[in-house]
Design a protein around this motif. Sequence first.
Motif, PDB file in Angstrom:
ATOM      1  N   ALA A 161       0.962  -1.349   0.075  1.00  0.00           N
ATOM      2  CA  ALA A 161       0.104  -0.032  -0.070  1.00  0.00           C
ATOM      3  C   ALA A 161       0.827   1.443  -0.101  1.00  0.00           C
ATOM      4  N   LEU A 162       1.853   1.340   0.792  1.00  0.00           N
ATOM      5  CA  LEU A 162       2.688   2.374   0.611  1.00  0.00           C
ATOM      6  C   LEU A 162       3.675   2.462  -0.619  1.00  0.00           C
ATOM      7  N   LYS A 165       1.009   4.370  -2.887  1.00  0.00           N
ATOM      8  CA  LYS A 165       0.885   5.803  -2.676  1.00  0.00           C
ATOM      9  C   LYS A 165       2.216   6.732  -2.821  1.00  0.00           C
ATOM     10  N   ARG A 167       4.998   6.225  -1.326  1.00  0.00           N
ATOM     11  CA  ARG A 167       6.010   6.361  -0.017  1.00  0.00           C
ATOM     12  C   ARG A 167       6.882   5.280   0.150  1.00  0.00           C
TER      13      ARG A 167
END
Length: 223
Positions: A161-162, A165, A167
Amino acid sequence: MEKPVDAHMPFDPPMVGRSPAVLEVRRLVRRVAGAAITVLVEGESGTGKEIVARNVHRLGPRRCRPLVIVNCMELPETLLQSELFGHRRGAFTGASHDRAGLIESADGGTFFLDEIGELPLRQQAALLRVIQEREVRRIGESARRRIDVRFVFATNRDLAALVAKGRFREDLYFRVRGAEIRVPPLRERIEDIRPLAEHFLRQCRPTGAIRLAADAFAALAAY
């Protein structure tokens, strides 16, 4: 494979539990300990990720060499690069002497980086190069130093998920996932509550004078 693992060597620290989930974690630890691959340990805070990392090191061929443990949450971002990669004297204000970084100090052994999901993007790029090239460059130096380090990482975050995004670097995500071990939370393995409670009681009273009453166990299981 670097070297076969002694199937009879005990876990230390102990990996307490009798649930199928814990038995699977133990199996995976023994399987990857002797392999020359990077390991990613995933799980919520408090599930025992560091215990898994310590056993990966202890059961592997590098057990007599250093195990260096770093938690990204414990180092301020301004010091993180210097702590991980080291620096040359005069590289920045306060750098009064040459200093090897924590990765370099793990040479020959294992470097365990906990909470890698908190690593800033700038340091992610530097770490990726270290993993790929097996070289580290101290801040203020142009030369690179060869290292022989086994990397183990841990996270309580969803790295995929990072990545989505922006990140967490996708190429670093690929590199740290040589082998994955998920440590399940206790709520998914209720049968481990009793052996864990008894283990901690033995640590408090090695003589075994204290016993876990049925109603106490029921209260723990219901919590």
